[in-house]
Design a protein around this motif. Structure first.
Motif, PDB file in Angstrom:
ATOM      1  N   VAL A 120       0.774  -1.350  -0.091  1.00 34.79           N
ATOM      2  CA  VAL A 120       0.021  -0.050  -0.097  1.00 34.79           C
ATOM      3  C   VAL A 120       0.889   1.185   0.123  1.00 34.79           C
ATOM      4  O   VAL A 120       0.371   2.234  -0.477  1.00 34.79           O
ATOM      5  N   TYR A 125      -1.058   4.479  -4.425  1.00 35.40           N
ATOM      6  CA  TYR A 125      -2.043   4.550  -3.362  1.00 35.40           C
ATOM      7  C   TYR A 125      -3.549   4.690  -4.042  1.00 35.40           C
ATOM      8  O   TYR A 125      -3.862   5.468  -4.337  1.00 35.40           O
ATOM      9  N   HIS A 127      -6.717   4.349  -2.620  1.00 29.70           N
ATOM     10  CA  HIS A 127      -7.660   4.389  -1.257  1.00 29.70           C
ATOM     11  C   HIS A 127      -7.810   6.128  -1.153  1.00 29.70           C
ATOM     12  O   HIS A 127      -7.486   6.933  -1.808  1.00 29.70           O
ATOM     13  N   TRP A 131      -7.277   8.975   4.524  1.00 32.72           N
ATOM     14  CA  TRP A 131      -6.977   7.600   5.220  1.00 32.72           C
ATOM     15  C   TRP A 131      -5.558   7.372   5.028  1.00 32.72           C
ATOM     16  O   TRP A 131      -4.993   6.611   5.701  1.00 32.72           O
ATOM     17  N   PHE A 132      -4.816   8.064   4.217  1.00 29.72           N
ATOM     18  CA  PHE A 132      -3.348   7.666   4.022  1.00 29.72           C
ATOM     19  C   PHE A 132      -2.548   7.864   5.320  1.00 29.72           C
ATOM     20  O   PHE A 132      -1.723   7.083   5.656  1.00 29.72           O
ATOM     21  N   SER A 133      -2.820   8.959   5.974  1.00 29.56           N
ATOM     22  CA  SER A 133      -2.149   9.028   7.058  1.00 29.56           C
ATOM     23  C   SER A 133      -2.287   8.038   8.353  1.00 29.56           C
ATOM     24  O   SER A 133      -1.186   7.673   9.187  1.00 29.56           O
ATOM     25  N   LEU A 134      -3.613   7.746   8.334  1.00 30.20           N
ATOM     26  CA  LEU A 134      -3.848   6.622   9.117  1.00 30.20           C
ATOM     27  C   LEU A 134      -3.330   5.445   8.815  1.00 30.20           C
ATOM     28  O   LEU A 134      -2.714   4.509   9.781  1.00 30.20           O
ATOM     29  N   ARG A 135      -3.140   4.862   7.917  1.00 31.35           N
ATOM     30  CA  ARG A 135      -2.387   3.670   7.146  1.00 31.35           C
ATOM     31  C   ARG A 135      -1.153   3.807   7.306  1.00 31.35           C
ATOM     32  O   ARG A 135      -0.700   2.754   7.862  1.00 31.35           O
ATOM     33  N   VAL A 136      -0.527   4.866   6.974  1.00 33.01           N
ATOM     34  CA  VAL A 136       0.994   4.991   7.416  1.00 33.01           C
ATOM     35  C   VAL A 136       1.491   4.806   9.164  1.00 33.01           C
ATOM     36  O   VAL A 136       2.083   4.089   9.233  1.00 33.01           O
ATOM     37  N   ASN A 137       0.486   5.228   9.819  1.00 35.04           N
ATOM     38  CA  ASN A 137       0.701   5.016  11.290  1.00 35.04           C
ATOM     39  C   ASN A 137       0.369   3.714  11.543  1.00 35.04           C
ATOM     40  O   ASN A 137       1.233   3.431  12.348  1.00 35.04           O
ATOM     41  N   LEU A 138      -0.708   3.099  11.086  1.00 35.03           N
ATOM     42  CA  LEU A 138      -0.755   1.591  11.447  1.00 35.03           C
ATOM     43  C   LEU A 138       0.368   0.932  10.933  1.00 35.03           C
ATOM     44  O   LEU A 138       0.957  -0.137  11.754  1.00 35.03           O
ATOM     45  N   ILE A 139       1.007   1.010   9.696  1.00 35.30           N
ATOM     46  CA  ILE A 139       2.005   0.306   9.276  1.00 35.30           C
ATOM     47  C   ILE A 139       3.333   0.510   9.935  1.00 35.30           C
ATOM     48  O   ILE A 139       3.978  -0.278  10.273  1.00 35.30           O
TER      49      ILE A 139
END
Length: 150
Positions: A120, A125, A127, A131-139
């Motif tokens: 991702v 990207y 999506h 939501w990009f920032s959230l996904r980067v934080n989760l990864i």
């Protein structure tokens, strides 16, 4: 705001695409990701750093790449590589300093590689941008957890 102007905000003239970018603050010893800032691909690195309003202790040394030339006005303990120009070549001392900096920064590049193992972040990207920032934080949290286990 028209759709064309909205598209232009995300367009990166360097990459010739609509892009997103993220920045990391990495601990130099543990290689743990401390902070992430995400933004449009067309935003300059230094502007994204200033917009993130990341508080760094004044006694903490900040090591950054060449895209952060000028950050020393904001953070006094900052080291960035020396840049050569057409008229002014680098001295051997400046080249040696750049080499020391690169050897230090390679650990950060390895952390970025660990993040980009996830498709991702590596590929286009597809999506929602919000939501990009959230996904980067989760990864980043996953990478931090796996680095502690290894």
């Amino acid at each position: 705001m028209s759709a064309q102007k909205n598209q232009k905000r995300w367009y990166s003239g360097k990459k010739k695409r609509h892009t997103l970018k993220f920045q990391l603050l990495v601990h130099p010893v543990t290689h743990e990701i401390l902070c992430i800032a995400a933004g449009r691909g067309s935003t300059h690195d230094l502007r994204l750093f200033r917009a993130s309003q990341t508080d760094i202790h004044p006694e903490t040394e900040l090591v950054a790449d060449a895209g952060y030339q000028g950050v020393q006005h904001q953070h006094p303990l900052c080291r960035t590589p020396h840049k050569a120009s057409k008229k002014r070549k680098l001295t051997p001392a400046q080249k040696a300093e750049n080499l020391r900096l690169a050897r230090f920064r390679i650990a950060v590049e390895h952390v970025i590689r660990r993040l980009k193992i996830f498709r991702v972040l590596k590929e286009t990207y597809r999506h929602r941008r919000k939501w990009f920032s959230l996904r980067v934080n989760l990864i980043a949290a996953i990478c931090n957890a796996t680095a502690k286990c290894a």
